[in-house]
Scaffold this active site. Structure first.
Site, PDB file in Angstrom:
ATOM      1  N   ILE A  51       0.837  -1.204   0.000  1.00  7.15           N
ATOM      2  CA  ILE A  51       0.000   0.000   0.000  1.00  7.15           C
ATOM      3  C   ILE A  51       0.871   1.252   0.000  1.00  7.15           C
ATOM      4  CG2 ILE A  51      -1.720   1.334   1.296  1.00  7.15           C
ATOM      5  CD1 ILE A  51      -2.740  -1.350   2.425  1.00  7.15           C
ATOM      6  N   CYS A  52       1.970   1.203   0.741  1.00  7.91           N
ATOM      7  CA  CYS A  52       2.824   2.382   0.937  1.00  7.91           C
ATOM      8  C   CYS A  52       3.258   3.051  -0.373  1.00  7.91           C
ATOM      9  CB  CYS A  52       4.034   2.025   1.789  1.00  7.91           C
ATOM     10  SG  CYS A  52       3.588   1.336   3.404  1.00  7.91           S
ATOM     11  N   PRO A  53       3.720   2.291  -1.378  1.00  7.10           N
ATOM     12  CA  PRO A  53       4.160   2.998  -2.589  1.00  7.10           C
ATOM     13  C   PRO A  53       3.014   3.716  -3.299  1.00  7.10           C
ATOM     14  CG  PRO A  53       4.225   0.619  -2.941  1.00  7.10           C
ATOM     15  CD  PRO A  53       3.953   0.844  -1.476  1.00  7.10           C
TER      16      PRO A  53
END
Length: 181
Positions: A51-53
């Site tokens: 999810i972070c990117p």
């Protein structure tokens, strides 16, 4: 957890930016490096995840919009500056997200803010909008499994900068509320 009206922690931390050279001990001074600027500081749990990117890339795509509003965009996670560098180097989309990434591997900032996820020991997906006096004006926090909407962060910054009463779903250019005198 620190919240609206609280002073943002005045810490000097390791930071990584760009992919031109290996990290060389660069730091960011959260109290003094951006005088007169708003700061949008957003945390993600870990580098090299899923999810972070999507969030980092989406914030990066809006970096000029934040800059147009006299706001600096600052990312952060509990990874080291070398891990940040390796992740940026491995993905050209992340390399384009050329704003400072705080390396909070000592957990100083995430602990001071109260945003550590107890079981995983990483930062929650927290976003802080901090005014030019280093006072927190907006906070949102998501769990580890839900990404956030950077356009909503920008909308909140716009509303805060009006210094007016902004109704539900207000966006830049809309009328603000004018209470009867």
């Amino acid at each position: 957890m620190l919240t609206i009206g609280d002073k943002f922690p005045a810490l000097k931390l390791s930071v990584q930016q760009g992919i031109a050279a290996l990290p060389g001990g660069e730091t960011i001074d959260l109290a003094n490096d951006y005088p007169g600027k708003w700061k949008v500081i957003f945390f993600w749990p870990k580098d090299f995840t899923f999810i972070c990117p999507t969030e980092i890339i989406a914030y990066g795509e809006l970096a000029n919009d934040f800059a147009d509003r006299d706001a600096v965009l600052i990312g952060a996670s509990t990874d080291t500056d070398f891990v940040h560098f390796a992740w940026r180097k491995s993905d050209e989309r992340l390399a384009k997200a050329d704003f400072p990434w705080i390396a909070d591997n000592k957990l100083e900032l995430s602990t001071a803010l109260g945003i550590l996820e107890k079981d995983a020991g990483v930062a929650l997906r927290a976003t802080f909008i901090v005014d030019p006096n280093n006072i927190i004006q907006h906070v949102t926090v998501n769990g580890l499994n839900q990404g956030r909407n950077p356009a909503e962060t920008l909308r909140n910054l716009d509303a805060l900068q009006t210094d007016e009463l902004c109704p539900c779903n207000w966006k830049a250019g809309d009328e603000v509320l004018k209470p009867a005198a």
